[in-house]
Scaffold this motif. Sequence first.
Motif, PDB file in Angstrom:
ATOM      1  N   LEU A   1      55.085  46.062 -22.278  1.00  0.00           N
ATOM      2  CA  LEU A   1      56.378  46.683 -21.987  1.00  0.00           C
ATOM      3  C   LEU A   1      56.914  46.191 -20.648  1.00  0.00           C
ATOM      4  CD1 LEU A   1      55.588  50.391 -22.966  1.00  0.00           C
ATOM      5  CD2 LEU A   1      56.664  48.637 -24.378  1.00  0.00           C
ATOM      6  N   PHE A   2      58.190  45.763 -20.657  1.00  0.00           N
ATOM      7  CA  PHE A   2      58.845  45.281 -19.440  1.00  0.00           C
ATOM      8  C   PHE A   2      60.201  45.951 -19.293  1.00  0.00           C
ATOM      9  CE2 PHE A   2      55.778  42.035 -20.394  1.00  0.00           C
ATOM     10  CZ  PHE A   2      55.357  41.564 -19.160  1.00  0.00           C
ATOM     11  N   ALA A   3      60.521  46.344 -18.055  1.00  0.00           N
ATOM     12  CA  ALA A   3      61.830  46.944 -17.773  1.00  0.00           C
ATOM     13  C   ALA A   3      62.770  45.852 -17.283  1.00  0.00           C
ATOM     14  CB  ALA A   3      61.691  48.040 -16.717  1.00  0.00           C
ATOM     15  N   THR A   4      63.892  45.667 -17.986  1.00  0.00           N
ATOM     16  CA  THR A   4      64.884  44.665 -17.624  1.00  0.00           C
ATOM     17  C   THR A   4      66.226  45.356 -17.395  1.00  0.00           C
ATOM     18  OG1 THR A   4      65.794  44.202 -19.828  1.00  0.00           O
ATOM     19  CG2 THR A   4      63.699  43.163 -19.275  1.00  0.00           C
ATOM     20  N   PRO A   5      67.205  44.647 -16.825  1.00  0.00           N
ATOM     21  CA  PRO A   5      68.544  45.230 -16.661  1.00  0.00           C
ATOM     22  C   PRO A   5      69.161  45.662 -17.990  1.00  0.00           C
ATOM     23  CG  PRO A   5      68.325  43.285 -15.299  1.00  0.00           C
ATOM     24  CD  PRO A   5      67.112  43.314 -16.175  1.00  0.00           C
ATOM     25  N   LYS A   6      68.671  45.099 -19.080  1.00  0.00           N
ATOM     26  CA  LYS A   6      69.196  45.425 -20.407  1.00  0.00           C
ATOM     27  C   LYS A   6      68.385  46.526 -21.105  1.00  0.00           C
ATOM     28  CE  LYS A   6      71.092  40.787 -21.202  1.00  0.00           C
ATOM     29  NZ  LYS A   6      71.049  39.583 -22.069  1.00  0.00           N
ATOM     30  N   GLY A   7      67.415  47.093 -20.398  1.00  0.00           N
ATOM     31  CA  GLY A   7      66.594  48.141 -20.980  1.00  0.00           C
ATOM     32  C   GLY A   7      65.136  47.724 -21.093  1.00  0.00           C
ATOM     33  N   VAL A   8      64.319  48.604 -21.650  1.00  0.00           N
ATOM     34  CA  VAL A   8      62.893  48.327 -21.811  1.00  0.00           C
ATOM     35  C   VAL A   8      62.684  47.415 -23.015  1.00  0.00           C
ATOM     36  CG1 VAL A   8      60.626  49.335 -22.270  1.00  0.00           C
ATOM     37  CG2 VAL A   8      62.238  50.519 -20.759  1.00  0.00           C
ATOM     38  N   LYS A   9      61.924  46.349 -22.805  1.00  0.00           N
ATOM     39  CA  LYS A   9      61.619  45.401 -23.875  1.00  0.00           C
ATOM     40  C   LYS A   9      60.149  45.521 -24.259  1.00  0.00           C
ATOM     41  CE  LYS A   9      65.732  43.485 -23.863  1.00  0.00           C
ATOM     42  NZ  LYS A   9      66.635  43.552 -25.028  1.00  0.00           N
ATOM     43  N   ALA A  10      59.901  45.654 -25.548  1.00  0.00           N
ATOM     44  CA  ALA A  10      58.533  45.718 -26.063  1.00  0.00           C
ATOM     45  C   ALA A  10      58.180  44.368 -26.672  1.00  0.00           C
ATOM     46  CB  ALA A  10      58.418  46.824 -27.110  1.00  0.00           C
ATOM     47  N   ILE A  11      57.252  43.669 -26.066  1.00  0.00           N
ATOM     48  CA  ILE A  11      56.864  42.330 -26.509  1.00  0.00           C
ATOM     49  C   ILE A  11      55.584  42.416 -27.320  1.00  0.00           C
ATOM     50  CG2 ILE A  11      56.373  39.968 -25.794  1.00  0.00           C
ATOM     51  CD1 ILE A  11      59.168  41.021 -25.036  1.00  0.00           C
TER      52      ILE A  11
ATOM     53  N   SER B   1      61.296  40.675 -14.475  1.00  0.00           N
ATOM     54  CA  SER B   1      61.395  42.082 -14.860  1.00  0.00           C
ATOM     55  C   SER B   1      60.188  42.835 -14.320  1.00  0.00           C
ATOM     56  CB  SER B   1      61.469  42.214 -16.380  1.00  0.00           C
ATOM     57  OG  SER B   1      60.398  41.520 -16.986  1.00  0.00           O
ATOM     58  N   GLU B   2      60.208  44.151 -14.459  1.00  0.00           N
ATOM     59  CA  GLU B   2      59.109  44.973 -13.970  1.00  0.00           C
ATOM     60  C   GLU B   2      58.151  45.304 -15.103  1.00  0.00           C
ATOM     61  OE1 GLU B   2      58.283  49.320 -11.838  1.00  0.00           O
ATOM     62  OE2 GLU B   2      60.334  48.595 -12.129  1.00  0.00           O
ATOM     63  N   TYR B   3      56.871  45.003 -14.887  1.00  0.00           N
ATOM     64  CA  TYR B   3      55.859  45.297 -15.891  1.00  0.00           C
ATOM     65  C   TYR B   3      55.590  46.791 -15.903  1.00  0.00           C
ATOM     66  CZ  TYR B   3      51.379  45.289 -18.352  1.00  0.00           C
ATOM     67  OH  TYR B   3      50.365  45.534 -19.240  1.00  0.00           O
ATOM     68  N   ILE B   4      55.733  47.428 -17.061  1.00  0.00           N
ATOM     69  CA  ILE B   4      55.530  48.873 -17.187  1.00  0.00           C
ATOM     70  C   ILE B   4      54.113  49.200 -17.656  1.00  0.00           C
ATOM     71  CG2 ILE B   4      56.255  50.957 -18.393  1.00  0.00           C
ATOM     72  CD1 ILE B   4      59.040  49.771 -18.610  1.00  0.00           C
ATOM     73  N   GLY B   5      53.655  48.482 -18.657  1.00  0.00           N
ATOM     74  CA  GLY B   5      52.328  48.770 -19.200  1.00  0.00           C
ATOM     75  C   GLY B   5      52.196  48.188 -20.587  1.00  0.00           C
ATOM     76  N   LYS B   6      51.198  48.655 -21.309  1.00  0.00           N
ATOM     77  CA  LYS B   6      50.979  48.136 -22.650  1.00  0.00           C
ATOM     78  C   LYS B   6      50.698  49.274 -23.612  1.00  0.00           C
ATOM     79  CE  LYS B   6      46.093  47.223 -21.662  1.00  0.00           C
ATOM     80  NZ  LYS B   6      45.071  46.184 -21.478  1.00  0.00           N
ATOM     81  N   LEU B   7      50.979  49.001 -24.873  1.00  0.00           N
ATOM     82  CA  LEU B   7      50.659  49.925 -25.949  1.00  0.00           C
ATOM     83  C   LEU B   7      49.531  49.306 -26.752  1.00  0.00           C
ATOM     84  CD1 LEU B   7      54.239  50.744 -27.299  1.00  0.00           C
ATOM     85  CD2 LEU B   7      52.963  51.950 -25.546  1.00  0.00           C
ATOM     86  N   GLN B   8      48.519  50.090 -27.008  1.00  0.00           N
ATOM     87  CA  GLN B   8      47.414  49.587 -27.824  1.00  0.00           C
ATOM     88  C   GLN B   8      46.646  50.761 -28.396  1.00  0.00           C
ATOM     89  OE1 GLN B   8      44.577  47.036 -25.799  1.00  0.00           O
ATOM     90  NE2 GLN B   8      44.384  45.816 -27.633  1.00  0.00           N
TER      91      GLN B   8
END
Length: 253
Positions: free
Chosen positions: A17-27, A91-98
Amino acid sequence: MNDNNPVYGSENIQIELFATPKGVKAIKNPVRVKILSMLREGDLSFDEIVKFSGRAKSTVSSHLKSMTREEIINSRIDPNDARKKIFFIQSEYIGKLQRQQLQEDISAYIKRYIASENDPFEFFRLIFHTIRISLLTQGVDIDPILHEAGLKVGEALYEKVKDPDMDKFLGNIANFWETHSLGSVEIKNFQPLTISVQDCFECSGLPYLGRPACAFDSGILESLFSKYNKEKIRVRETKCYALGDNSCRFVIE
């Protein structure tokens, strides 16, 4: 909040998960996850990303362009070769989902605390741990957020505990931990500096997680010792209640 590439694997898939100016992106695309994991360790050229990822140039190029458009990464001209680019995460690294299975049922964990002494402090510990475990059972790892928060707390705390004498500095840290019921601090070694914490607020009572869980405390200590030494200091947690140990241990490197 999504990555338009197909999902690979099953419940065990890792999502960054990354926070960008366009919102949170889940990669969730494994190629992008690998590229971002490498870039989190340091800036890389296109050729280095291709080499370390083991992917074709066309594949890497496509992912880099997409992540640049999404404002997850960016690039600058290579100072040694104007024809090349150096890529970095912007962007700012938020964390991961697992998805992961905890080895203790959360309801049993809560009941154990409710049956403990009627201590308001223990109630707040219960709230903190319950929220954290609830997120973990949903696959949300908040350690990066806790670590970042710890860094900020450490910066503010430094003015209260600082002392040019290392022994007094360590004593002030131990006193702060004790006074605020964060745990009992003991210096185990000086080369390298190793700190042990008994009854750690952040993790004592947590179920077995199979990994260290004191991201917040690690952040505080990292900030304190970085400011004391006037250089970036790394803190590594080698023991933790969440690993089944009877204390937490931090090595200041």
